[in-house]
Enzyme design. Structure first.
Site, short mmCIF file in Angstrom:
data_model
loop_
_atom_site.label_atom_id
_atom_site.label_comp_id
_atom_site.label_asym_id
_atom_site.label_seq_id
_atom_site.Cartn_x
_atom_site.Cartn_y
_atom_site.Cartn_z
N ARG A 153 36.23 44.45 35.40
CA ARG A 153 36.50 43.71 34.15
C ARG A 153 35.74 42.40 34.00
O ARG A 153 35.85 41.75 32.97
CB ARG A 153 37.99 43.45 33.96
N ASP A 154 35.00 41.99 35.00
CA ASP A 154 34.19 40.77 34.85
C ASP A 154 32.92 40.90 35.68
O ASP A 154 32.53 39.99 36.41
CB ASP A 154 34.99 39.54 35.28
N LEU A 155 32.28 42.05 35.56
CA LEU A 155 31.06 42.33 36.32
C LEU A 155 29.89 41.58 35.71
O LEU A 155 29.48 41.86 34.58
CB LEU A 155 30.79 43.83 36.33
N THR A 200 33.99 37.58 30.83
CA THR A 200 32.94 36.68 30.36
C THR A 200 32.37 37.21 29.05
O THR A 200 31.89 38.34 28.99
CB THR A 200 31.84 36.56 31.43
N ASN A 210 28.85 37.14 39.86
CA ASN A 210 29.89 37.73 40.70
C ASN A 210 29.33 38.76 41.67
O ASN A 210 30.08 39.53 42.27
CB ASN A 210 30.98 38.39 39.83
#
Length: 206
Positions: A28-30, A71, A34
């Site tokens: 969900r925030d790749l 993001t 990260n």
């Protein structure tokens, strides 16, 4: 690097049904910040603070408090236009695929073809400000239907040309038409096996 990121995503997305197994996980925030890079170029996905957990065996889905968190620059089209199915785990997996395509795009910009390499930029750097709002991203991705530009130099090299096609497959509007992480991984693995890398012509600008 692309292959190791995709391989990690396959592991996350796959439920392992053993005594020491794991549920399926969508990140969900790749995004590139990260992703940790080892000295040998292999990548590890970090920061699972926004992850969604799914267990098919007991039909359990842990979404968290806000299905739109992530993001904004890396949000998939269906999240931006609010057509996203918050109750379907496959939807979360496909938003990871959208972001995976953007991460691969960033890697290709920093890849030499002969003597050409592009500046290190974030996706949509030429369309939105450094910290874009939700509405700014929605206009670019959903209304204007823009995707990150692919430099012509990518099509001059057989490997990067194939990688460019993978990116496009990750950005389809239809979730069912988008590649899965496993399909991306298999396609990149085949590229790895079918082509001998010429280090003088294609290498990462680190």
């Amino acid at each position: 690097m692309c292959l190791s990121i995709a391989s990690g995503l396959v592991h996350l997305h796959t439920e392992i049904l053993t005594t020491q197994g794991k549920p399926a996980i969508a990140h969900r925030d790749l995004k590139s910040s990260n992703i940790l890079v080892k000295r040998n170029g292999q990548c590890c996905t970090a920061d699972l603070g926004l992850a969604v957990i799914h267990s098919q065996s007991n039909d359990y889905l842990d979404v968290g408090n806000n299905p739109r968190v992530g993001t904004k620059r890396y949000m998939a089209l269906e999240v931006l236009d609010k057509s996203f199915r918050v109750d379907v785990f496959e939807s979360y997996k496909q938003t990871d695929i959208w972001a995976l395509g953007l991460d691969i795009w960033e890697i290709t910009r920093r890849t030499f073809v002969s003597v050409i390499v592009e500046e290190d930029r974030l996706p949509y750097f030429d369309m939105v400000p450094y910290d874009p709002s939700f509405e700014e991203m929605k206009k670019v991705v959903c209304v204007d239907q823009h995707r990150p530009c692919l430099h012509n130099r990518l099509h001059s090299h057989p490997i990067l040309s194939a990688v460019a096609k993978i990116m496009k497959e990750c950005w389809f509007q239809s979730l069912s038409a988008r590649f899965t992480a496993l399909r991306v991984c298999k396609t990149l693995s085949k590229l790895d096996q079918d082509h001998d890398y010429d280090i003088d012509k294609i290498k990462l600008a680190l």
